[in-house]
Design an enzyme around this catalytic site. Structure first.
Site: not given
Length: 396
Positions: A138, A196-198
């Protein structure tokens, strides 16, 4: 002075000892695992050391402090080899067939991997439309927290594994961690959704079959404006503590003042944010260049099954429902008819004290965010084409 020197030496010694212990018991096993993979040896994650359990008995599971209870306070179910029903993929791991009490939402701190903390299988996954593997890497300030509220509800209703990373700030992954995450996600029991923010991981680089990526983006200036004020004032979640790395004067500076004063926070380098999530972990992906844009576009075509727009969120859920009905079925209904608690969360997730950029500032930002807007137009065109293919009419 001698006492101070003695204290400093003591503190240094304690830090060195702690680092050595951490290396031996946490990081070294993962490095060894990665080296074996590079030499062509495919180990299952079930063979990694059971760091929080009994090393002599891998079926003896002890809970780590951040995974013993889920968000609702229910105790996590252990998944052991002697349970009743085997995996649908033919894995030797057995899974609890008491679906009424099954745990579907898992939190992972990305430092330990063992059976029970995550729903693992002991072989690499093979893609199947009936058992999808989905990664939601995300993008920040694109409505993902409100979307996740729906996904968590769907995980319980539609019975798929939802893996939530507890790492929130490390978007770019070093090579060792990137490979470790890829290996773990290749051995999660499907169907699953990992969020996950990735930045994008190229699974084929590690000779692994890529899961299907999904994401949601929004108008780049709207996203940047939301992030600008979020850093300063946060949102409506009262339990959060917000700090701003700057002076009080800088904190209350409007986005218009920041841009017109040509400050670093509003520079081209800082407004380049969305594209790296799709480009990947190559250091070049952090630079606003044509190469970065082209690579991001290529990755979208290759690995992202759905990239939607926050401005068309209902259509995003319609597309997801049609693409994976067993996972996302009922999502539109949850979006349109939220519970009281869900409505409260959506309202709380709105960034406070936003002031829209002036026409002059908007023009400046559009010029310096040219690559971001070209990528946004590319995604928008593909998303509308996908909607037409699925028979979803765009509402003006």
């Amino acid at each position: 002075m001698r006492m101070l020197k003695g204290i400093k030496r003591y503190i240094t010694l304690v830090v060195v000892v702690c680092c050595c212990v951490w290396y031996v018991f946490q990081w070294k096993p993962l490095i060894k695992h990665n080296k074996l993979i590079k030499h062509g040896k495919k180990l299952s994650l079930a063979q990694l050391p059971n760091i929080h359990g009994d090393r002599e008995n891998p079926d003896s599971i002890k809970w780590s402090s951040n995974s013993e209870f889920d968000r609702s306070g229910n105790k996590m179910l252990a998944i052991k080899k002697d349970d009743d029903v085997s995996s649908s993929l033919g894995s030797s791991w057995k899974f609890n067939n008491d679906t009424a009490n099954q745990k579907w939402i898992y939190e992972w701190n990305e430092t330990v991997v063992y059976q029970g903390l995550l729903p693992l299988v002991d072989r690499l996954n093979v893609y199947s439309d009936d058992m999808p593997r989905i990664i939601f890497n995300r993008v920040g300030k694109c409505g993902s927290r409100s979307v996740l509220d729906i996904f968590r509800n769907l995980a319980e209703r539609n019975r798929f594994n939802m893996i939530e990373s507890l790492v929130y700030t490390q978007k770019i992954l070093p090579p060792e961690k990137e490979e470790m995450v890829a290996q773990v996600l290749s051995q999660i029991q499907p169907p699953y959704l990992f969020q996950r923010h990735m930045y994008h991981i190229n699974f084929s680089y590690y000779k692994l079959q890529s899961p299907s990526y999904i994401n949601i983006i929004r108008d780049p200036i709207a996203r940047f404006t939301s992030q600008y004020y979020y850093r300063r004032f946060g949102d409506g979640f009262q339990e959060r503590t917000w700090t701003f790395n700057g002076t009080e004067r800088e904190r209350y500076q409007t986005i218009n003042e920041c841009v017109l004063r040509d400050q670093y926070e509003c520079s081209k380098r800082r407004t380049f944010y969305i594209i790296p999530f799709f480009c990947g972990n190559d250091p070049r992906c952090k630079q606003p260049t044509e190469w970065t844009l082209k690579r991001a576009m290529a990755n979208v075509k290759q690995d992202f099954k759905v990239v939607g727009l926050l401005e068309e969120l209902r259509d995003v859920f319609l597309v997801l429902e049609k693409t994976w009905p067993t996972v996302f079925g009922g999502s539109v209904k949850l979006l349109e008819h939220p519970s009281e608690g869900q409505m409260t969360n959506r309202t709380a997730a709105l960034t406070r004290a936003k002031e829209k950029p002036s026409p002059k500032v908007t023009a400046i930002l559009k010029e310096q965010m040219d690559l971001e807007y070209r990528f946004y137009s590319f995604v928008k065109s593909r998303f509308h084409a996908l909607k037409r293919k699925l028979g979803i009419r765009h509402k003006l």
